[in-house]
Design an enzyme around this catalytic site. Structure first.
Site, PDB file in Angstrom:
ATOM      1  CG  HIS A  53       0.158  -0.194   2.449  1.00 54.88           C
ATOM      2  ND1 HIS A  53       0.532   0.784   3.180  1.00 54.88           N
ATOM      3  CD2 HIS A  53      -0.193  -1.081   3.791  1.00 54.88           C
ATOM      4  CE1 HIS A  53       0.898   0.471   3.956  1.00 54.88           C
ATOM      5  NE2 HIS A  53       0.553  -0.282   4.645  1.00 54.88           N
TER       6      HIS A  53
HETATM    7  P1  TYD Z   1      -1.742  -2.777   7.416  1.00 49.90           P
HETATM    8  O1  TYD Z   1      -0.869  -1.484   7.669  1.00 49.90           O
HETATM    9  O2  TYD Z   1      -2.201  -2.705   6.668  1.00 49.90           O
HETATM   10  O3  TYD Z   1      -0.288  -3.548   7.779  1.00 49.90           O
HETATM   11  P2  TYD Z   1       0.580  -3.815   6.928  1.00 49.90           P
HETATM   12  O4  TYD Z   1       1.122  -2.607   6.003  1.00 49.90           O
HETATM   13  O5  TYD Z   1       2.003  -4.019   7.689  1.00 49.90           O
HETATM   14  O6  TYD Z   1       1.111  -5.145   6.129  1.00 49.90           O
HETATM   15  O7  TYD Z   1      -2.384  -2.991   9.209  1.00 49.90           O
HETATM   16  C1  TYD Z   1      -3.158  -4.285   8.940  1.00 49.90           C
HETATM   17  C2  TYD Z   1      -4.602  -3.875  10.064  1.00 49.90           C
HETATM   18  O8  TYD Z   1      -3.725  -3.540  11.576  1.00 49.90           O
HETATM   19  C3  TYD Z   1      -5.011  -2.901   9.466  1.00 49.90           C
HETATM   20  O9  TYD Z   1      -6.126  -4.055   9.622  1.00 49.90           O
HETATM   21  C4  TYD Z   1      -5.316  -2.128   9.722  1.00 49.90           C
HETATM   22  C5  TYD Z   1      -4.443  -2.503  11.497  1.00 49.90           C
HETATM   23  N1  TYD Z   1      -3.933  -1.289  12.232  1.00 49.90           N
HETATM   24  C6  TYD Z   1      -4.028  -0.218  13.283  1.00 49.90           C
HETATM   25  O10 TYD Z   1      -5.162  -1.022  13.745  1.00 49.90           O
HETATM   26  N2  TYD Z   1      -3.221   0.505  13.089  1.00 49.90           N
HETATM   27  C7  TYD Z   1      -2.737   0.510  13.748  1.00 49.90           C
HETATM   28  O11 TYD Z   1      -1.545   0.976  13.355  1.00 49.90           O
HETATM   29  C8  TYD Z   1      -2.056   0.129  11.645  1.00 49.90           C
HETATM   30  C9  TYD Z   1      -0.409   0.387  10.926  1.00 49.90           C
HETATM   31  C10 TYD Z   1      -2.610  -0.713  11.384  1.00 49.90           C
END
Ligand code: TYD
Length: 145
Positions: A53
């Site tokens: 993303h």
């Molecule tokens: P995401 O940012 O997509 O993870 P990565 O980039 O590490 O693959 O987030 C994964 C999940 O966690 C998504 O459902 C949102 C949640 N999340 C939070 O609740 N708080 C946060 O600070 C972050 C970064 C993610």
């Protein structure tokens, strides 16, 4: 418009002793933002990929506090891959950089310092949408995001 050239390795320095090392990190000093949130990835299974993303506004500094992984960065035009494997180096990511985090070793911990609280509306989770946004930026000839 951000460029992969703005994705910089930051040397956090080390305070070393026979009892181990310590690396301090200051918002506004090691990163060009106030730190509003810290989170970390751990227990990442072998072969898993994180990220996938970009963010409209969020800036981040990513540190491999334990173990190693590779971050691929994409500005919609150019791509780079940066491996992190030292606890005293961080990778600064400006806004509008598509990132994927791959190649986690067993036990790796990915610590992230972020410029903003969590906000799902700041995410661009579709790469075609990301390309559309970067191509609308001034360098692509259209309106700024
Ligand atoms: P995401 O940012 O997509 O993870 P990565 O980039 O590490 O693959 O987030 C994964 C999940 O966690 C998504 O459902 C949102 C949640 N999340 C939070 O609740 N708080 C946060 O600070 C972050 C970064 C993610």
């Amino acid at each position: 418009m951000s460029s992969v050239d703005e994705c910089k390795i930051v040397n956090l320095g080390r305070v070393g002793s026979s009892a181990g090392n310590l690396s301090p990190l200051y918002g506004g000093v090691h990163v060009p933002f106030d730190i509003k949130r810290v989170y970390y990835l751990y227990d990442v299974p072998g072969g898993a990929e994180r990220g996938g993303h970009a963010h409209l506004k969020l800036e981040q500094l990513i540190v491999a506090v334990s173990g190693s992984f590779t971050i691929t960065v994409d500005d919609g035009d150019s791509q780079r891959a940066i491996s992190l494997d030292r606890s005293y180096y961080g990778l600064y990511l400006p806004r509008l950089i598509w990132r994927e985090i791959i190649g986690f070793c067993t036990g790796a911990v990915c610590l992230v310092f972020a410029s903003l609280p969590y906000d799902e509306s700041d995410y661009i989770r579709d790469h075609q949408d990301f390309l559309a946004v970067t191509r609308r930026s001034p360098i692509g000839g259209g309106a700024a995001v």
